[in-house]
Each structure stands twice: as C-alpha cells, then as structure tokens.
Enzyme design. Sequence first.
Site, mmCIF file in Angstrom:
data_model
loop_
_atom_site.group_PDB
_atom_site.id
_atom_site.type_symbol
_atom_site.label_atom_id
_atom_site.label_comp_id
_atom_site.label_asym_id
_atom_site.label_seq_id
_atom_site.Cartn_x
_atom_site.Cartn_y
_atom_site.Cartn_z
ATOM 1 N N GLN A 251 -0.957 12.331 7.322
ATOM 2 C CA GLN A 251 -0.973 10.872 7.500
ATOM 3 C C GLN A 251 -2.387 10.354 7.675
ATOM 4 O O GLN A 251 -2.744 9.316 7.131
ATOM 5 C CB GLN A 251 -0.108 10.446 8.697
ATOM 6 C CG GLN A 251 1.366 10.707 8.497
ATOM 7 C CD GLN A 251 1.901 10.118 7.206
ATOM 8 O OE1 GLN A 251 1.843 8.918 6.997
ATOM 9 N NE2 GLN A 251 2.397 10.964 6.317
ATOM 10 N N GLN B 43 -1.759 -13.515 -7.578
ATOM 11 C CA GLN B 43 -1.243 -14.142 -8.812
ATOM 12 C C GLN B 43 0.021 -13.451 -9.306
ATOM 13 O O GLN B 43 0.911 -14.098 -9.869
ATOM 14 C CB GLN B 43 -2.329 -14.206 -9.902
ATOM 15 C CG GLN B 43 -2.923 -12.866 -10.325
ATOM 16 C CD GLN B 43 -4.115 -12.424 -9.474
ATOM 17 O OE1 GLN B 43 -4.270 -12.850 -8.326
ATOM 18 N NE2 GLN B 43 -4.951 -11.565 -10.024
ATOM 19 N N TYR C 262 6.052 -4.999 -6.544
ATOM 20 C CA TYR C 262 4.595 -4.974 -6.664
ATOM 21 C C TYR C 262 4.101 -3.545 -6.525
ATOM 22 O O TYR C 262 4.472 -2.840 -5.582
ATOM 23 C CB TYR C 262 3.939 -5.845 -5.586
ATOM 24 C CG TYR C 262 2.458 -5.969 -5.839
ATOM 25 C CD1 TYR C 262 1.959 -6.969 -6.672
ATOM 26 C CD2 TYR C 262 1.561 -5.056 -5.295
ATOM 27 C CE1 TYR C 262 0.617 -7.057 -6.955
ATOM 28 C CE2 TYR C 262 0.209 -5.135 -5.580
ATOM 29 C CZ TYR C 262 -0.265 -6.143 -6.409
ATOM 30 O OH TYR C 262 -1.596 -6.217 -6.695
ATOM 31 N N HIS D 190 -4.350 9.170 4.650
ATOM 32 C CA HIS D 190 -3.945 7.960 3.915
ATOM 33 C C HIS D 190 -4.992 6.868 4.021
ATOM 34 O O HIS D 190 -5.271 6.154 3.060
ATOM 35 C CB HIS D 190 -2.642 7.392 4.496
ATOM 36 C CG HIS D 190 -1.412 7.808 3.753
ATOM 37 N ND1 HIS D 190 -1.194 7.473 2.447
ATOM 38 C CD2 HIS D 190 -0.349 8.535 4.129
ATOM 39 C CE1 HIS D 190 -0.029 7.974 2.058
ATOM 40 N NE2 HIS D 190 0.500 8.634 3.057
ATOM 41 N N SER E 76 -0.066 3.754 7.928
ATOM 42 C CA SER E 76 0.938 4.794 8.173
ATOM 43 C C SER E 76 0.746 5.480 9.521
ATOM 44 O O SER E 76 -0.340 5.460 10.091
ATOM 45 C CB SER E 76 0.839 5.819 7.049
ATOM 46 O OG SER E 76 1.934 6.685 7.064
ATOM 47 N N GLU F 57 31.904 -30.454 20.653
ATOM 48 C CA GLU F 57 30.541 -30.483 20.111
ATOM 49 C C GLU F 57 30.220 -31.840 19.482
ATOM 50 O O GLU F 57 29.197 -31.989 18.812
ATOM 51 C CB GLU F 57 30.360 -29.352 19.092
ATOM 52 C CG GLU F 57 30.430 -27.966 19.741
ATOM 53 C CD GLU F 57 30.113 -26.818 18.789
ATOM 54 O OE1 GLU F 57 29.947 -27.067 17.574
ATOM 55 O OE2 GLU F 57 30.033 -25.673 19.268
ATOM 56 N N HIS G 83 34.364 -32.543 11.568
ATOM 57 C CA HIS G 83 34.815 -31.148 11.563
ATOM 58 C C HIS G 83 36.280 -31.075 12.027
ATOM 59 O O HIS G 83 37.111 -30.419 11.398
ATOM 60 C CB HIS G 83 33.952 -30.299 12.512
ATOM 61 C CG HIS G 83 32.611 -29.920 11.969
ATOM 62 N ND1 HIS G 83 31.631 -30.838 11.694
ATOM 63 C CD2 HIS G 83 32.081 -28.703 11.659
ATOM 64 C CE1 HIS G 83 30.552 -30.206 11.237
ATOM 65 N NE2 HIS G 83 30.800 -28.909 11.209
ATOM 66 N N ASN H 1 -2.465 -5.054 -0.945
ATOM 67 C CA ASN H 1 -3.601 -5.321 -0.063
ATOM 68 C C ASN H 1 -3.398 -6.634 0.708
ATOM 69 O O ASN H 1 -2.305 -7.210 0.695
ATOM 70 C CB ASN H 1 -4.906 -5.339 -0.871
ATOM 71 C CG ASN H 1 -4.918 -6.464 -1.910
ATOM 72 O OD1 ASN H 1 -4.105 -7.397 -1.844
ATOM 73 N ND2 ASN H 1 -5.823 -6.379 -2.861
ATOM 74 N N GLU I 140 6.781 5.399 12.758
ATOM 75 C CA GLU I 140 7.299 5.348 11.390
ATOM 76 C C GLU I 140 7.912 6.707 11.009
ATOM 77 O O GLU I 140 9.039 6.770 10.556
ATOM 78 C CB GLU I 140 6.136 4.996 10.455
ATOM 79 C CG GLU I 140 6.514 4.880 8.997
ATOM 80 C CD GLU I 140 5.289 4.754 8.104
ATOM 81 O OE1 GLU I 140 4.164 5.040 8.568
ATOM 82 O OE2 GLU I 140 5.461 4.391 6.922
ATOM 83 N N HIS I 141 7.131 7.771 11.177
ATOM 84 C CA HIS I 141 7.593 9.138 10.877
ATOM 85 C C HIS I 141 7.593 9.954 12.163
ATOM 86 O O HIS I 141 6.601 9.961 12.882
ATOM 87 C CB HIS I 141 6.632 9.838 9.904
ATOM 88 C CG HIS I 141 6.392 9.109 8.628
ATOM 89 N ND1 HIS I 141 5.220 8.409 8.374
ATOM 90 C CD2 HIS I 141 7.166 8.960 7.517
ATOM 91 C CE1 HIS I 141 5.287 7.881 7.164
ATOM 92 N NE2 HIS I 141 6.453 8.185 6.624
ATOM 93 N N ASP J 40 8.054 12.031 1.695
ATOM 94 C CA ASP J 40 7.292 11.086 0.869
ATOM 95 C C ASP J 40 7.669 11.179 -0.599
ATOM 96 O O ASP J 40 7.426 10.235 -1.365
ATOM 97 C CB ASP J 40 5.791 11.363 1.008
ATOM 98 C CG ASP J 40 5.232 10.824 2.302
ATOM 99 O OD1 ASP J 40 5.824 9.880 2.844
ATOM 100 O OD2 ASP J 40 4.203 11.344 2.771
#
Lengths: 434, 434
Positions: free
Chosen positions: B259, B191, B130, B262, B237, B415, B420, B214, B327-328, B361
């Site tokens: 950052q 969709q 995506y 963003h 971020s 068991e 088995h 989103n 994250e960074h 990046d």
Amino acid sequence: MPHVLSTTDPDFERRFAQLLTMKREDSPDVDEAVAAIIADVRARGDAAVLELTEKFDRLALTPEGLRFSGEEVDALCAQVSAEEREALELAAQRIRAYHVRQMPEDALWTDPDGATLGWRWTPVSAAGLYVPGGLASYPSSVLMNAIPAKVAGVPRLAITVPTPDGVANPLVLMAARIAGVDEIYRIGGAQAIAALAYGTETVAPVDKITGPGNAFVAAAKRRVFGKVGIDMIAGPSEILVIADRHNDPDWIAVDLMSQAEHDESAQAILITDDAAFGEAVARAVETRLETLERRAIAKRSWEAFGVILTVRDLHEAATLSDRFAPEHLELCVEAPEALSAKITHAGAIFLGNWTPEAIGDYVGGPNHVLPTARSARFSSGLSVLDFLKRTTLAKMSPAALAAIGPAAERLARSESLEAHGLSVRARLDRLNAR
Amino acid sequence: MPHVLSTTDPDFERRFAQLLTMKREDSPDVDEAVAAIIADVRARGDAAVLELTEKFDRLALTPEGLRFSGEEVDALCAQVSAEEREALELAAQRIRAYHVRQMPEDALWTDPDGATLGWRWTPVSAAGLYVPGGLASYPSSVLMNAIPAKVAGVPRLAITVPTPDGVANPLVLMAARIAGVDEIYRIGGAQAIAALAYGTETVAPVDKITGPGNAFVAAAKRRVFGKVGIDMIAGPSEILVIADRHNDPDWIAVDLMSQAEHDESAQAILITDDAAFGEAVARAVETRLETLERRAIAKRSWEAFGVILTVRDLHEAATLSDRFAPEHLELCVEAPEALSAKITHAGAIFLGNWTPEAIGDYVGGPNHVLPTARSARFSSGLSVLDFLKRTTLAKMSPAALAAIGPAAERLARSESLEAHGLSVRARLDRLNAR
C-alpha cells in the site's frame, strides 16, 4: 392554469423538454454562513450550540437542557390523543414489517480454486436524524427515518429537532419514542448537523446523518459529508399520475393536490390518454382549490408547475413518465401491473385507483423518503441499506494462492506496482520450496 | 521511522487520537477552475471538449476522433501479451462470479390487511466510468468498475480515459473490451466528467459516474452530483495488518509496502501483540525499502504515516482497528475467523497469512474500490447495488384501504396536510356508500 400539452402538438418535444428542465427551486446561497457555524461548533462545542440556539430559536438553554429528559418526553407524549397514538403505532408496525424484509443476507462460500469469499453486513454504530421544526415537523418522517435505522440494528440513534421559542411538537416526540430513538436534542439548523457530525461535550458524534431540512441543513449536510455519511438532499415533492378515463376526476384531482399542497415548488403531473378526462380533472382541481386549507400553496404550485399531458396510448405514457423519473407514480388504469412493467424510473409506484399516494406517506409500509428532481434515474428511497455497510471477506488456501496468485503478480507488474507482486511472490516461493 | 507506539505507553490515548485525525492529503482547491470547465462544456459541447483536450493532453482531435473506433481498439489490444490477456481474463471471470452473487432480489407479497407490497430493482440506463491517464491508469480498476455495472444489467457503459500526447494504455483498452464496455472516449479531467454528466454532440449523457481521478476529477464529480449519481470520492489507500508472532516478518513487511508504494499519502499500519515481532517487521521493511522500484514513494509514506502499534492482546487489536476503520484489513493470526468476528468497521478483510491484500486488488473477486479515510464506518465498497435503483410498490385493495386508510387520514390531519387526508377520504366515502 397548469401546463397543458399533448404529444400530438407540433411543438410537443420542445415544450416537454422545457418542462423537464424547469427549475422549481431557488436555493439561497447560505454556504458561507453554514461553514462559519460548523467551524464555531467544532471549536467551541456546546457553548456555540447554546449561543446559536438562543439566536435562531430564541431559546436560552443550559448544556443539560440540550437533551430532552425522559420526564420531558413523558409529559409531551401525554398530550397526544389516543387516536393519534394508535395511528402512529399502526404506521410504525407497518413500516417495520416492510423494512424488516429489506435486511440483506451475509454470504460465504468456497470456490473451486479453494478461495473462500463472501461479505457481511453491519450497522453503523450511531446515526443522527434531523427533524425540522415548525410547520414541516412531521412525525411520519420520524418514523420513516428512525425505523429503518433500528431495523438495521443501529445501537445508538439520536434525533435533533429545533423547538423555536421552546415549543415542541408532541407527535414528533411520540413518534421518536415509538420508533425506539435513544436520544432527543432540542437543537436545529446547521448547528445541529455540526454537533451530530463532530460532537460536542453533550452530543456524542454519529457516523450517519439523515433527514430533511431547510437550506441551512442541506448545506451543512453537504459540508459534513465524508466526515459522516448522509442521505440524499431532497428537493420539493412530485407526483405523476397516469390515469385513464375510468377514474373519478375528483379522486385524481385530490391526489394531485396532495403533493401540490406540500410546497409552492412541488409538482403535480397528470398523464392521460383521454383529453376530455384531462379537462374534467382540471375542473375538479379548480373546485378543490376553492376550499382546500392550503389552497394558496397548492394553487401556486399547480399554476407554476402543474402539468396535464395527453398521450396517444399508455405505452407513450410510460415512456414520458420515465423521462420525468417521478418521485411518486400513481397508475390509475385498468391493468396497473402491466403498465408498471413498462416503467423503469420511479421512486415509488402506487398501483390502481384504490392506492392514493398519501397511503404511502403514512401507513403503506414502504419508505416515504424518495428520490426527487429526476434522481430516481440513479437512486432509491431510504431503506435499511442506508444504515448498513458491507465488509467483503476473502481467504486464500495455499492451493488457491498457487492457482490465482501468478495472475495477480502478472497484473501488478503490468501496473508497475512491484510490491503488490512481491507480496504474492514471497508466499509462492515458500510453496515452491516445500 | 514510522510511528511506533504501544497501548501501555502512558500517553497512548493522546498519540493514538492524533494518528486517527492526522491529515494525509492536501487537496488543491481547483473548484473554481472546474466550475468554469463544466460551464464551458455545457455551453459549447464538443468544441469545448476538443479545446480542453488540446490544452491539457496536447492532443488535437476532431469530433469523430473523440471516440476510439473498433479498429483502434483492435490495434491496441493486439499489443497486449497473451500472458497479460489471460491474467485479465482470469481476473474478470473471478470478479464477475463474485459480483453476480450480489444481485438483489425483487419482492412482492400481500399482507393480512390485503395490501400488496414489494419492490423491484432496475439498472441505471447508462453509466460512465472515469479512468485516469498516465501512471495511475490501472486496467484492474477498469474491471472493478465496469464488471459490476454490466452484472447489474446497465445497457450502456461508457469509459473516458485521457491519452496525453495521444498515448493510450493498451491494457486499459483490453480490460474495457473484456468487461463489455460499449463506448470508449479519449478525454479526461473535469471536461470528461462534464461531458458524461451533461452530454455533448458526440457523448450522450449518462446517469451515473464512477471511477477514480485527480483533484480536478474529484471536484467535477462533486459538482455534477445530483444531476447524475456518483460513487464515493476515494482518498489515498490504507492497509492495516493485525499479525501475531507466527508470521514471517518479511511477508508482513511487503504487505505493508504494497500500500505504501501507491502514494506518498498512503498509510500502512501494523498492529501486533508482540513488540519484538513489530521490531522485526520494521527491520524487514527497511530491507525491502533498499530495493523496491517505488522505494522513494513507499519510504515517504512509511516515514510520514506508517504505524507500528503493540497491543496487549488481539481483542485490543480489534478495538483499535475499528477506530481506524481501515480500507483493507489483513488478519494474519492463527484464528482469523474468530478475530474477524470482533471487527465491525473495515472495507475488506483478508483472512490468514496466505491472503495478501494484493490478491484482492486483482483476482480475488471482491471489489477493490473501497471506502478510505475512516469512511468504512458508514459506507461500503463498490458493488452491483451502485448501478441499480429500487422502486417500491404498493397496491391497496378496497378492503385494505378501509382497514388502514383512517389512520393515514388521521396522521394527515395531524400534520395539517388536508389534501393528503382527502385523497383517502374520497375513496373511503365511496366504499361506505356502497
């Protein structure tokens, strides 16, 4: 009667497609109840866990009693027979030997531009393993979840296991001890998952939760995902056996039943290139179903979801097996390696007719926590990787920044991220001023 | 003003804990709307996708128009400047070189008991990526998602990207072409995720979906998880910079802003062992905020979530960084490797002050899709492993079954899984009868 079909049937494709999308499990919608339990444990900690344990497990505990003491574990382990302990130890040793080989390697290199790049793996700091209570309280699952965590180097591994009416399964405790589990709590259900994810006064929070459970546990794992990592949400078990005529029909029948006996929603599928052999297996299943201890469950699974599918040749068998993407795949054929090479989607493959799937459930070495419900198309069984995470590493020399920095600046501008570009530009300007 | 604190503050621990749990993002609850969209696409296929595209993207298409033709891609790619194309190609080449090294190895061995064990890795058959439309339509993200898939060997890779009012981003198409994407569809939102997961007349279903989006896209990914695999659901971020006094405050300021620009929910954190240096960085940020193109966004992020944290020494810096699990992580200190060795939880580490995060990046090589919101405690950035799955292999010789089968039979009995045990016993009896 199981579903019997052949690729030469005129309506084969339609019936096969129906089989593939057949819904085997009705999960009760417990999400609201689970949300309330999690909120309660987050708000009130131990007090909520104690109340819920009294309510669901009919067990009144104090906060100190939530965790098994060393003496309690000793006492329960003493109830395990020497034969059972030795079997667990053999299983643990073999599972450990397999999973040690899965440990990934760190890497670090310097490329021609002068950029040093790499990654390194580190274990999660703490993991929690859910173990169901009652009938599905399997010591083998304790080994299969706990050993990869310990091989990965997880320093703190906690188990939660409900003990309805105060009854604990000694084998579960013994398996936990053999696997090196650090803490064992007598709690279950969504309250156990909430305690592991958010922590209480008694239970320190963990970073990753694995292990099977009922609908409440599955819903709770989904809800805490993000706050902590979780493993897959496992569906009912499946086996697909591809067998040619050179097999004892009874061996194949009992292999099929070894999954059918798990659960009424389990699925056992035979694909054979010999219709008469398929019929012989069907008869052998009927014979086994007369005497099996769990025949009521196995029979319902077999009649609702069992499949005997005749194909023209083994190539067709491989193609159709891939469409099922089975959790367990037995290849009981003369050249199992050649057939295995044609398979793309399967959680675990058992090669040749001396390898019943049950070996893999206990002592083979590979993990028995495997992708179900066709998810072997995109996911894998449990491994040491589930208890590790990777940090990427990058170090630019001034020369490397000079070489590749302008391209980064250019792309940052194209993406309208000016400060990204400026962070490179500030350094390039210093280099140019030298 | 950002949050300014010091580990010597009397109420430090309380304030730090508040920072850690600060909620940065209000996700609108779109789950019901998304469920309806997915159900509609499942029921009506292309017809539903076309209606929803007309509604959300103000774009009337025919089924044939859902997919970009080769000529359309050619025409859009022709709009890309040579400089931008070369920058994308350099980035692609470096990302590919890094990810090729991540390819895991298959294994097969025979143990002393005569059991042949191993595993093999195979790519998913089809993956969908995506790509958001509008401002956040980043060609770099196309490279970062598509190249690992192609390195993993995914034979079919589809992209969906919404084109509101029919406007496509030529750089996204160029990045897709460079990365070797096979199919590109001009659809977006829930969709698009539904079409990728369940398929329509025009879009064949995939097995794995990755990529940012989103709230609608995130909710749709959560809903189709299980039917297909998904990557993580990324949050806003974050960057954490550990810097000593031997840095240009402006470099650190612009790194923090890279950052902050963003997203208003992004977070930029400075940890330093020199309070005066921290103040200098704060002033440098104010100066940069006067002129940055995206100053409105960056300022809101910095004032709401920015942190300047003074510590006694770098050891304390590492400990507190691990609690953020950023994250960074930039290590702008004299001995970055030594400090890096003290870090356990971070998505990506950038070593030394010639390595601004923005390099990672675009052109560094490691992936820029990284765990956010403290999930680096238990998860990793995107890699080739996300597009592969592992099948375990086991083959018993008769001797191996004789050696380890009895333990499996014993555990199966413990068991209460009789079949088995019988699947092993049937074979052991044959061996004993020989």
